[in-house]
Design a protein around this motif. Structure first.
Motif, PDB file in Angstrom:
ATOM      1  N   TRP A  70       0.492  -0.885   0.134  1.00  0.00           N
ATOM      2  CA  TRP A  70       0.346  -0.032  -0.162  1.00  0.00           C
ATOM      3  C   TRP A  70       0.920   1.373  -0.777  1.00  0.00           C
ATOM      4  O   TRP A  70       0.941   2.071  -0.333  1.00  0.00           O
ATOM      5  CB  TRP A  70      -0.903   0.321   1.144  1.00  0.00           C
ATOM      6  N   GLN A  71       1.921   1.009   0.473  1.00  0.00           N
ATOM      7  CA  GLN A  71       2.896   2.729   0.340  1.00  0.00           C
ATOM      8  C   GLN A  71       3.494   2.372  -0.827  1.00  0.00           C
ATOM      9  O   GLN A  71       3.860   3.791  -0.984  1.00  0.00           O
ATOM     10  CB  GLN A  71       4.290   2.077   1.472  1.00  0.00           C
ATOM     11  N   THR A 100       1.870   2.040  -3.459  1.00  0.00           N
ATOM     12  CA  THR A 100       0.637   2.214  -4.316  1.00  0.00           C
ATOM     13  C   THR A 100       0.563   3.661  -4.126  1.00  0.00           C
ATOM     14  O   THR A 100      -0.168   4.372  -5.189  1.00  0.00           O
ATOM     15  CB  THR A 100      -0.187   1.135  -4.057  1.00  0.00           C
ATOM     16  N   GLU A 101       1.024   3.967  -2.865  1.00  0.00           N
ATOM     17  CA  GLU A 101       0.478   5.176  -2.289  1.00  0.00           C
ATOM     18  C   GLU A 101       0.976   6.485  -2.868  1.00  0.00           C
ATOM     19  O   GLU A 101       0.564   7.783  -3.495  1.00  0.00           O
ATOM     20  CB  GLU A 101       0.601   5.065  -0.827  1.00  0.00           C
ATOM     21  N   LYS A 161      -0.083   9.911  -5.714  1.00  0.00           N
ATOM     22  CA  LYS A 161       1.005  11.010  -5.243  1.00  0.00           C
ATOM     23  C   LYS A 161       1.515  10.968  -6.379  1.00  0.00           C
ATOM     24  O   LYS A 161       1.112  12.532  -6.644  1.00  0.00           O
ATOM     25  CB  LYS A 161       1.287  11.089  -4.320  1.00  0.00           C
TER      26      LYS A 161
END
Length: 104
Positions: free
Chosen positions: A60-61, A63-64, A68
């Protein structure tokens, strides 16, 4: 735009590379506008993702962070992107990172 992918198995390990070439673009006549934004967003997102793929970081890090970067260039990542980690010989799947399943 042309995307070139090359790969080989060397001593049981996969070696893969890719290059994007914009046909007709030159130093005198570079890519501009939204096409340039999309290319820069993709390059920057790939750089960020490569730096974040390490032990201890979560999918998720990555992906996030990619989301951004894409948003900064007013772009959206492609949904359903998969990253695979293979062992020597390519026969054993060591892990899968699944990203961009939602809307950004």
């Amino acid at each position: 735009m042309v995307k070139l992918h090359l790969g080989a198995h060397i001593d049981g390990f996969a070696a893969i590379t890719a290059e994007t070439v914009v046909v007709g673009a030159t130093r005198e006549s570079p890519v501009t506008g939204r096409r340039a934004d999309a290319l820069r967003a993709a390059w920057t997102a790939a750089e960020v993702a490569m730096r974040l793929v390490r032990v201890g970081n979560k999918n998720w890090q990555i992906t996030e962070a990619v989301g951004k970067v894409a948003a900064a260039w007013n772009c959206k990542p492609v949904e359903g992107t998969f990253l695979f980690a293979w062992g020597r010989g390519g026969g054993e799947l060591m892990g899968i990172l699944i990203g961009f399943a939602g809307n950004f």
